[in-house]
Scaffold this active site. Structure first.
Site, short mmCIF file in Angstrom:
data_model
loop_
_atom_site.label_atom_id
_atom_site.label_comp_id
_atom_site.label_asym_id
_atom_site.label_seq_id
_atom_site.Cartn_x
_atom_site.Cartn_y
_atom_site.Cartn_z
N HIS A 253 -6.26 20.87 -23.89
CA HIS A 253 -6.22 20.10 -22.64
C HIS A 253 -4.85 19.42 -22.53
O HIS A 253 -4.67 18.28 -22.94
CB HIS A 253 -7.34 19.06 -22.59
CG HIS A 253 -7.48 18.38 -21.25
ND1 HIS A 253 -8.58 18.54 -20.45
CD2 HIS A 253 -6.64 17.56 -20.57
CE1 HIS A 253 -8.42 17.83 -19.33
NE2 HIS A 253 -7.24 17.22 -19.39
N HIS B 188 -1.41 19.19 -19.63
CA HIS B 188 -0.87 19.51 -18.31
C HIS B 188 0.61 19.82 -18.48
O HIS B 188 1.35 19.02 -19.04
CB HIS B 188 -1.09 18.35 -17.34
CG HIS B 188 -2.53 18.09 -17.04
ND1 HIS B 188 -3.20 18.73 -16.02
CD2 HIS B 188 -3.44 17.29 -17.65
CE1 HIS B 188 -4.47 18.33 -16.00
NE2 HIS B 188 -4.64 17.46 -16.99
N TRP C 30 -3.57 5.23 -11.83
CA TRP C 30 -3.39 6.47 -11.08
C TRP C 30 -2.28 6.33 -10.04
O TRP C 30 -1.54 7.29 -9.78
CB TRP C 30 -4.70 6.89 -10.42
CG TRP C 30 -5.49 7.83 -11.27
CD1 TRP C 30 -6.56 7.55 -12.04
CD2 TRP C 30 -5.25 9.23 -11.43
NE1 TRP C 30 -7.02 8.68 -12.68
CE2 TRP C 30 -6.23 9.72 -12.33
CE3 TRP C 30 -4.31 10.12 -10.92
CZ2 TRP C 30 -6.29 11.07 -12.71
CZ3 TRP C 30 -4.35 11.46 -11.30
CH2 TRP C 30 -5.35 11.91 -12.18
N PHE D 236 0.71 6.96 -11.86
CA PHE D 236 0.71 8.35 -12.27
C PHE D 236 1.22 9.25 -11.12
O PHE D 236 2.00 10.18 -11.34
CB PHE D 236 -0.70 8.75 -12.68
CG PHE D 236 -0.78 9.85 -13.70
CD1 PHE D 236 0.35 10.38 -14.30
CD2 PHE D 236 -2.01 10.37 -14.06
CE1 PHE D 236 0.27 11.39 -15.24
CE2 PHE D 236 -2.11 11.38 -15.00
CZ PHE D 236 -0.97 11.90 -15.58
N PHE E 245 4.48 11.98 -10.95
CA PHE E 245 4.50 13.37 -10.50
C PHE E 245 5.57 13.61 -9.45
O PHE E 245 6.23 14.66 -9.42
CB PHE E 245 3.13 13.78 -9.96
CG PHE E 245 2.09 13.97 -11.01
CD1 PHE E 245 2.26 14.89 -12.03
CD2 PHE E 245 0.93 13.20 -11.02
CE1 PHE E 245 1.32 15.07 -13.02
CE2 PHE E 245 -0.03 13.37 -12.01
CZ PHE E 245 0.16 14.30 -13.01
N HIS F 237 -12.20 19.61 -14.92
CA HIS F 237 -12.19 18.17 -15.15
C HIS F 237 -13.48 17.61 -14.53
O HIS F 237 -13.79 17.92 -13.37
CB HIS F 237 -11.01 17.50 -14.44
CG HIS F 237 -9.71 17.58 -15.18
ND1 HIS F 237 -9.13 18.76 -15.54
CD2 HIS F 237 -8.88 16.59 -15.62
CE1 HIS F 237 -7.99 18.52 -16.16
NE2 HIS F 237 -7.81 17.21 -16.22
N GLU G 122 -14.44 11.97 -15.46
CA GLU G 122 -13.35 11.09 -15.90
C GLU G 122 -13.42 9.79 -15.09
O GLU G 122 -12.56 9.46 -14.30
CB GLU G 122 -12.00 11.78 -15.71
CG GLU G 122 -10.83 11.04 -16.35
CD GLU G 122 -9.49 11.71 -16.06
OE1 GLU G 122 -8.48 11.20 -16.57
OE2 GLU G 122 -9.45 12.72 -15.33
N HIS H 154 -12.28 16.07 -20.17
CA HIS H 154 -12.56 14.64 -20.33
C HIS H 154 -14.04 14.38 -20.61
O HIS H 154 -14.40 13.93 -21.68
CB HIS H 154 -12.08 13.82 -19.13
CG HIS H 154 -10.59 13.72 -19.03
ND1 HIS H 154 -9.83 12.97 -19.88
CD2 HIS H 154 -9.72 14.31 -18.18
CE1 HIS H 154 -8.56 13.09 -19.57
NE2 HIS H 154 -8.47 13.91 -18.55
N ASP I 39 -3.76 15.45 -23.17
CA ASP I 39 -3.75 15.31 -21.72
C ASP I 39 -2.34 15.18 -21.15
O ASP I 39 -1.77 16.15 -20.66
CB ASP I 39 -4.62 14.12 -21.31
CG ASP I 39 -4.98 14.12 -19.84
OD1 ASP I 39 -4.95 15.19 -19.23
OD2 ASP I 39 -5.32 13.05 -19.31
#
Length: 513
Positions: A117, A119, A204, A207, A211, A347, A350, A374, A431
């Site tokens: 797992h 990315h 998030w 996060f 990206f 997924h 989570e 997850h 992850d």
């Protein structure tokens, strides 16, 4: 003390303190019948735990003796209130202490099998990204106020999108302190701070900003090739021989990408014959329309026909609590008879909520997911847990990621602790390790061993987790046979290296019986 080996009394104070703690932890004056029933119950529970069915040989027992002395001493000093127990504290606060510990160094040495797992966009260390990719020719950048957790964000492009963009080489040349500027670039990408995120949603938000920053490097195949190659190198150096990672289905020419990846892996294996390879799971976004997901499924199916050795299936990702759930896409994920169109690696679960986004777990099971990514909420769903245990459906557990993204504060409270106690098919992965400066696998293996495991779980758990990572991979059975053989060679070398490095021939000794 530890399965046929005892710690030499010559080791001194550490051993004495540990023995006193163990003695004080025992129960005295218990009626014999009660003691027998208690032991019977405890033995039955122990026999269910992940790794309990493994038997260690004499050399492994020697390593286990030392490993458990380190673990139990840390537990003893923590329960006595003399030190804080690292897994009970946030990774931001404890990483330095973990990195400097002997126990972590041993886990780093350990061959961990595979990571199932990862990315692609979050795996290669950001220090390397800054020192290499931001120095590439014809890289453009623009800085903006992000409006989220981080105050500002640098965006990158390998073609000028407009007049507001500046060549990175020119911007860097204008700096009076280039090292400080590079550190600023690093800080705007990393998810790292003095304090943990207040909520999963706040994490998030940060996060998503990451990206936006990293994507500028992954739209160019040459920078992407360098990035993926270095990611493989970092994984191999961290004891991994096999990788499965998720790759964006929306922003990737699948044919071009897989051909590029084939070249990387071929060259790397030529220099590292015991490296087993990389397989890809393409991922779509949960905020997509069903039409977009349907198109993804079609393209992935074609890619699987062209590259059956590399492309293994499809997943849907993003913040589960605020985007579309799996039920939204069922019609485009199955055929007219309700059969899954592809192998899925969803997924699901989570989240800390119940009766909301965690319902994705039910759909993942009904859609015949190969593994669950997850699965944080799995233990809240008896039918899902039953399917996990009986089919089995491996659960890809990512403890450090879960803590950084504010799903759990104290890793001893992580739901996977229960799954380990049931002997569930758990695999440990990392992850998104680069965004919080974690190793590709070692920090999560440490978290599992010290945080998710019981006080008595030993080397057998770590060994079982490594075995699980190959057993539950997307490799063919023939590939798995070769993989286990390659891993076993490294495992045996690891055992001898630990014995030699820490002089365990004299530290851990068999008693004279």
């Amino acid at each position: 003390m530890f399965k046929g080996y005892v710690i030499s009394a010559a080791v001194g104070t550490t051993f004495v303190v540990l023995v006193l703690w163990l003695v004080c932890s025992s129960v005295a004056g218990m009626p014999s019948q009660y003691a027998q029933e208690r032991k019977k119950m405890a033995d039955k529970e122990r026999s269910m735990r992940l790794g309990s069915q493994l038997t260690l040989n004499d050399r492994e027992e020697m390593v286990n003796c030392y490993l458990m002395s380190l673990k139990q001493f840390m537990i003893a000093t923590s329960t006595a209130g003399k030190t804080l127990f690292p897994p009970s504290q946030h990774f931001f606060h404890t990483k330095a202490d973990i990195d400097n510990s002997t126990l972590f160094h041993i886990i780093q040495m350990m061959p961990k099998g595979g990571s199932l797992h990862l990315h692609e966009s979050c795996m290669t260390s950001l220090e390397w990204v800054i020192k290499n990719l931001t120095y590439m020719d014809n890289l453009y950048t623009r800085m903006e106020e992000s409006g989220e957790v981080r105050a500002r964000l640098y965006l990158f492009s390998q073609a000028s999108p407009g007049t507001e963009w500046t060549l990175m080489s020119e911007l860097r040349a204008a700096q009076t302190d280039v090292d400080r500027f590079d550190q600023e670039l690093l800080d705007t990408l990393a998810m790292w701070g003095t304090e943990p995120y207040a909520s999963n949603h706040e994490a998030w938000n940060d996060f998503h900003a990451y990206f936006r920053g990293i994507d500028g490097f992954l739209t160019n195949m040459e920078s992407r090739r360098l990035y993926d190659l270095h990611g493989i190198e970092e994984a191999y150096d961290d004891g991994l021989q096999y990788l499965e990672w998720r790759v964006s289905a929306n922003n990737t020419d699948m044919v071009e990408y897989i051909r590029m990846l084939q070249g990387i892996v071929k060259d790397f294996k030529a220099e590292h014959p015991d490296f087993l390879g990389v397989k890809v799971i393409f991922e779509g976004m949960r905020e997509s329309t069903p039409a977009t997901v349907s198109d993804n499924v079609r393209k992935v199916a074609n890619a699987m026909k062209l590259f059956p050795d590399e492309v293994k299936g499809y997943d849907l990702t993003n913040e589960e609590d605020v985007v579309n759930r799996l039920e939204h896409f069922v019609d485009v994920l199955v055929d007219d008879e309700g059969t899954a169109l592809l192998p899925y690696f969803f997924h699901a679960g989570e989240t800390t909520w119940s009766g909301g986004a965690d319902m994705n777990l039910l759909d993942a099971v009904l859609l015949n997911t190969t593994r669950i990514g997850h699965g944080f909420a799995t233990v809240k769903h008896p039918e899902v847990l039953k399917a996990v245990m009986e089919r089995p459906i491996p659960v890809e557990v990512n403890p450090v990621s879960n803590q950084v993204l504010a799903l759990v504060r104290d890793l001893r409270d992580h739901p996977a602790s229960s799954m380990i106690s049931y002997g569930a098919p758990v695999v440990i992965s990392s992850d998104n390790p680069n965004v919080y400066f974690a190793k590709m696998q070692s920090h999560d293996s440490y978290a599992a061993f010290m945080g998710l495991a019981s006080q008595q779980d030993d080397l057998r758990l770590l060994k079982q987790l490594a075995i699980n990572s190959l057993k539950y991979s997307a490799m063919t059975e023939t590939e798995k046979t070769d993989a286990f053989a390659a891993w076993q060679i490294r495992w045996d070398l690891f055992v001898e290296e630990v014995i030699a490095k820490y002089n365990l021939e004299s530290y851990c000794q068999k008693p004279n019986l």
